[in-house]
Scaffold this motif. Structure first.
Motif, PDB file in Angstrom:
ATOM      1  N   CYS A  17      -1.293  57.061  -5.958  1.00  0.00           N
ATOM      2  CA  CYS A  17      -0.453  56.939  -6.076  1.00  0.00           C
ATOM      3  C   CYS A  17       0.867  57.385  -7.212  1.00  0.00           C
ATOM      4  O   CYS A  17       0.202  56.943  -8.466  1.00  0.00           O
ATOM      5  CB  CYS A  17       0.455  55.551  -5.741  1.00  0.00           C
ATOM      6  SG  CYS A  17      -1.133  54.866  -4.068  1.00  0.00           S
ATOM      7  N   GLU A  18       1.902  57.499  -7.322  1.00  0.00           N
ATOM      8  CA  GLU A  18       3.158  57.521  -8.103  1.00  0.00           C
ATOM      9  C   GLU A  18       4.005  57.059  -8.037  1.00  0.00           C
ATOM     10  O   GLU A  18       4.556  57.229  -6.873  1.00  0.00           O
ATOM     11  CB  GLU A  18       3.099  58.955  -8.561  1.00  0.00           C
ATOM     12  CG  GLU A  18       4.517  59.800  -9.225  1.00  0.00           C
ATOM     13  CD  GLU A  18       4.720  60.769  -8.942  1.00  0.00           C
ATOM     14  OE1 GLU A  18       6.195  60.925  -9.976  1.00  0.00           O
ATOM     15  OE2 GLU A  18       3.909  61.631  -8.582  1.00  0.00           O
ATOM     16  N   GLY A  19       4.140  55.741  -9.126  1.00  0.00           N
ATOM     17  CA  GLY A  19       4.405  54.462  -8.454  1.00  0.00           C
ATOM     18  C   GLY A  19       4.458  54.252  -7.587  1.00  0.00           C
ATOM     19  O   GLY A  19       3.533  53.313  -8.092  1.00  0.00           O
ATOM     20  N   LEU A  20       5.435  53.004  -7.553  1.00  0.00           N
ATOM     21  CA  LEU A  20       5.126  52.055  -6.071  1.00  0.00           C
ATOM     22  C   LEU A  20       4.970  51.739  -4.621  1.00  0.00           C
ATOM     23  O   LEU A  20       5.407  52.983  -4.327  1.00  0.00           O
ATOM     24  CB  LEU A  20       6.888  50.906  -6.704  1.00  0.00           C
ATOM     25  CG  LEU A  20       6.997  50.450  -7.963  1.00  0.00           C
ATOM     26  CD1 LEU A  20       8.347  49.340  -7.810  1.00  0.00           C
ATOM     27  CD2 LEU A  20       5.527  49.737  -8.619  1.00  0.00           C
ATOM     28  N   ALA A  21       4.195  51.474  -4.224  1.00  0.00           N
ATOM     29  CA  ALA A  21       3.006  51.439  -3.760  1.00  0.00           C
ATOM     30  C   ALA A  21       4.348  51.225  -2.135  1.00  0.00           C
ATOM     31  O   ALA A  21       4.304  51.461  -1.154  1.00  0.00           O
ATOM     32  CB  ALA A  21       2.064  50.766  -3.164  1.00  0.00           C
ATOM     33  N   ASP A  22       5.520  50.888  -2.494  1.00  0.00           N
ATOM     34  CA  ASP A  22       6.533  50.316  -1.649  1.00  0.00           C
ATOM     35  C   ASP A  22       7.998  51.117  -1.542  1.00  0.00           C
ATOM     36  O   ASP A  22       8.693  50.821  -1.604  1.00  0.00           O
ATOM     37  CB  ASP A  22       6.607  48.701  -1.528  1.00  0.00           C
ATOM     38  CG  ASP A  22       7.328  48.188  -2.013  1.00  0.00           C
ATOM     39  OD1 ASP A  22       7.136  48.501  -2.824  1.00  0.00           O
ATOM     40  OD2 ASP A  22       7.712  47.390  -2.156  1.00  0.00           O
ATOM     41  N   ALA A  23       8.715  52.155  -2.393  1.00  0.00           N
ATOM     42  CA  ALA A  23       8.891  53.029  -3.091  1.00  0.00           C
ATOM     43  C   ALA A  23       9.834  53.792  -1.557  1.00  0.00           C
ATOM     44  O   ALA A  23      10.964  53.106  -1.780  1.00  0.00           O
ATOM     45  CB  ALA A  23       8.916  54.018  -4.225  1.00  0.00           C
ATOM     46  N   VAL A  24       9.423  53.747  -0.468  1.00  0.00           N
ATOM     47  CA  VAL A  24       9.737  54.635   0.493  1.00  0.00           C
ATOM     48  C   VAL A  24       9.638  53.965   1.982  1.00  0.00           C
ATOM     49  O   VAL A  24       8.055  53.754   1.722  1.00  0.00           O
ATOM     50  CB  VAL A  24       9.697  55.755   0.316  1.00  0.00           C
ATOM     51  CG1 VAL A  24      10.755  56.261  -0.453  1.00  0.00           C
ATOM     52  CG2 VAL A  24       8.367  56.833   0.973  1.00  0.00           C
ATOM     53  N   LEU A  25      10.400  54.201   2.732  1.00  0.00           N
ATOM     54  CA  LEU A  25       9.928  53.084   4.408  1.00  0.00           C
ATOM     55  C   LEU A  25       9.756  54.669   4.843  1.00  0.00           C
ATOM     56  O   LEU A  25      11.025  55.348   5.158  1.00  0.00           O
ATOM     57  CB  LEU A  25      10.759  52.972   5.114  1.00  0.00           C
ATOM     58  CG  LEU A  25      10.706  52.166   6.233  1.00  0.00           C
ATOM     59  CD1 LEU A  25       8.934  52.359   6.155  1.00  0.00           C
ATOM     60  CD2 LEU A  25      11.555  51.628   7.188  1.00  0.00           C
ATOM     61  N   LEU A  26       8.494  55.202   5.610  1.00  0.00           N
ATOM     62  CA  LEU A  26       8.793  56.970   5.908  1.00  0.00           C
ATOM     63  C   LEU A  26       8.681  56.235   8.012  1.00  0.00           C
ATOM     64  O   LEU A  26       8.363  54.954   8.293  1.00  0.00           O
ATOM     65  CB  LEU A  26       7.215  57.228   6.009  1.00  0.00           C
ATOM     66  CG  LEU A  26       7.463  58.096   4.668  1.00  0.00           C
ATOM     67  CD1 LEU A  26       5.767  58.718   4.812  1.00  0.00           C
ATOM     68  CD2 LEU A  26       8.360  59.108   4.505  1.00  0.00           C
ATOM     69  N   VAL A  52      12.818  59.234   6.309  1.00  0.00           N
ATOM     70  CA  VAL A  52      12.459  59.389   5.041  1.00  0.00           C
ATOM     71  C   VAL A  52      13.532  57.724   4.608  1.00  0.00           C
ATOM     72  O   VAL A  52      15.148  57.910   4.570  1.00  0.00           O
ATOM     73  CB  VAL A  52      12.363  59.640   3.469  1.00  0.00           C
ATOM     74  CG1 VAL A  52      12.052  59.171   2.538  1.00  0.00           C
ATOM     75  CG2 VAL A  52      11.493  60.517   3.876  1.00  0.00           C
ATOM     76  N   PHE A  53      13.510  56.486   4.278  1.00  0.00           N
ATOM     77  CA  PHE A  53      14.783  55.923   3.847  1.00  0.00           C
ATOM     78  C   PHE A  53      14.024  55.190   3.003  1.00  0.00           C
ATOM     79  O   PHE A  53      13.409  54.599   2.580  1.00  0.00           O
ATOM     80  CB  PHE A  53      14.235  54.559   4.686  1.00  0.00           C
ATOM     81  CG  PHE A  53      14.792  54.756   5.913  1.00  0.00           C
ATOM     82  CD1 PHE A  53      16.276  55.242   6.394  1.00  0.00           C
ATOM     83  CD2 PHE A  53      14.291  55.238   7.746  1.00  0.00           C
ATOM     84  CE1 PHE A  53      16.592  55.550   7.812  1.00  0.00           C
ATOM     85  CE2 PHE A  53      13.949  56.302   8.754  1.00  0.00           C
ATOM     86  CZ  PHE A  53      15.143  55.894   8.871  1.00  0.00           C
ATOM     87  N   PRO A  54      15.257  54.613   2.473  1.00  0.00           N
ATOM     88  CA  PRO A  54      14.363  53.708   0.411  1.00  0.00           C
ATOM     89  C   PRO A  54      13.895  52.591   1.172  1.00  0.00           C
ATOM     90  O   PRO A  54      13.962  52.110   2.073  1.00  0.00           O
ATOM     91  CB  PRO A  54      16.131  53.427   0.077  1.00  0.00           C
ATOM     92  CG  PRO A  54      17.368  54.467   0.651  1.00  0.00           C
ATOM     93  CD  PRO A  54      15.937  54.874   2.184  1.00  0.00           C
ATOM     94  N   GLY A  55      12.737  52.192  -0.152  1.00  0.00           N
ATOM     95  CA  GLY A  55      11.836  50.788   0.817  1.00  0.00           C
ATOM     96  C   GLY A  55      12.270  50.157  -0.308  1.00  0.00           C
ATOM     97  O   GLY A  55      13.954  49.810  -0.710  1.00  0.00           O
ATOM     98  N   PRO A  56      11.654  48.739  -0.794  1.00  0.00           N
ATOM     99  CA  PRO A  56      12.006  47.504  -0.833  1.00  0.00           C
ATOM    100  C   PRO A  56      11.836  47.812  -2.481  1.00  0.00           C
ATOM    101  O   PRO A  56      12.738  47.124  -3.043  1.00  0.00           O
ATOM    102  CB  PRO A  56      11.124  46.677  -0.660  1.00  0.00           C
ATOM    103  CG  PRO A  56      10.114  46.713   0.458  1.00  0.00           C
ATOM    104  CD  PRO A  56      10.187  48.768   0.545  1.00  0.00           C
ATOM    105  N   SER A  57      11.654  48.769  -3.330  1.00  0.00           N
ATOM    106  CA  SER A  57      11.458  48.966  -4.208  1.00  0.00           C
ATOM    107  C   SER A  57      11.990  50.474  -4.984  1.00  0.00           C
ATOM    108  O   SER A  57      11.525  51.423  -5.607  1.00  0.00           O
ATOM    109  CB  SER A  57       9.856  49.246  -4.348  1.00  0.00           C
ATOM    110  OG  SER A  57       9.423  48.418  -4.623  1.00  0.00           O
ATOM    111  N   ALA A  58      12.648  51.018  -3.572  1.00  0.00           N
ATOM    112  CA  ALA A  58      13.857  52.554  -3.879  1.00  0.00           C
ATOM    113  C   ALA A  58      14.196  52.425  -5.243  1.00  0.00           C
ATOM    114  O   ALA A  58      14.294  53.795  -5.296  1.00  0.00           O
ATOM    115  CB  ALA A  58      14.297  52.680  -2.565  1.00  0.00           C
ATOM    116  N   TYR A  59      14.859  51.050  -5.918  1.00  0.00           N
ATOM    117  CA  TYR A  59      16.191  51.991  -6.584  1.00  0.00           C
ATOM    118  C   TYR A  59      15.161  51.848  -7.967  1.00  0.00           C
ATOM    119  O   TYR A  59      15.752  51.514  -8.804  1.00  0.00           O
ATOM    120  CB  TYR A  59      17.322  51.420  -6.813  1.00  0.00           C
ATOM    121  CG  TYR A  59      18.082  51.355  -5.316  1.00  0.00           C
ATOM    122  CD1 TYR A  59      18.356  52.555  -5.213  1.00  0.00           C
ATOM    123  CD2 TYR A  59      17.824  51.302  -4.344  1.00  0.00           C
ATOM    124  CE1 TYR A  59      18.914  53.064  -4.101  1.00  0.00           C
ATOM    125  CE2 TYR A  59      18.285  51.509  -2.905  1.00  0.00           C
ATOM    126  CZ  TYR A  59      18.589  52.886  -2.909  1.00  0.00           C
ATOM    127  OH  TYR A  59      20.001  53.263  -1.748  1.00  0.00           O
TER     128      TYR A  59
END
Length: 81
Positions: A17-26, A52-59
């Motif tokens: 994985c790259e980044g956080l596992a909840d970065a986006v919501l598909l 694709v939507f921003p997830g809880p850790s999107a920012y």
């Protein structure tokens, strides 16, 4: 041992994985949802019709006005060229 990979990672794809596992919501056309890291979400978006939507850790780690969802869309576009 429990998996540390995001839910968007396909079993056959052994990349990390790259980044956080909840970065986006598909979200697929049937309403199914899956959280994902930037890398695996981009791979999934490139091969499966989904939104694709921003997830809880999107920012987290992104400059103001940008987010992980935009990064996923850009990477998916590169993969489909």
């Amino acid at each position: 041992m429990a998996s540390t990979r995001c839910p968007a990672a396909r079993p056959a794809d052994q990349s990390t994985c790259e980044g956080l596992a909840d970065a986006v919501l598909l979200r697929d056309r049937k309403g199914g949802e899956r959280l994902g890291c930037v890398h695996h979400a981009a791979v999934l978006k490139a091969s499966v019709p989904c939104t694709v939507f921003p997830g809880p850790s999107a920012y987290v780690g992104y400059a103001w006005g940008d987010d992980a969802a935009r990064e996923v869309l850009a990477r998916a576009a590169q993969l489909t060229r």
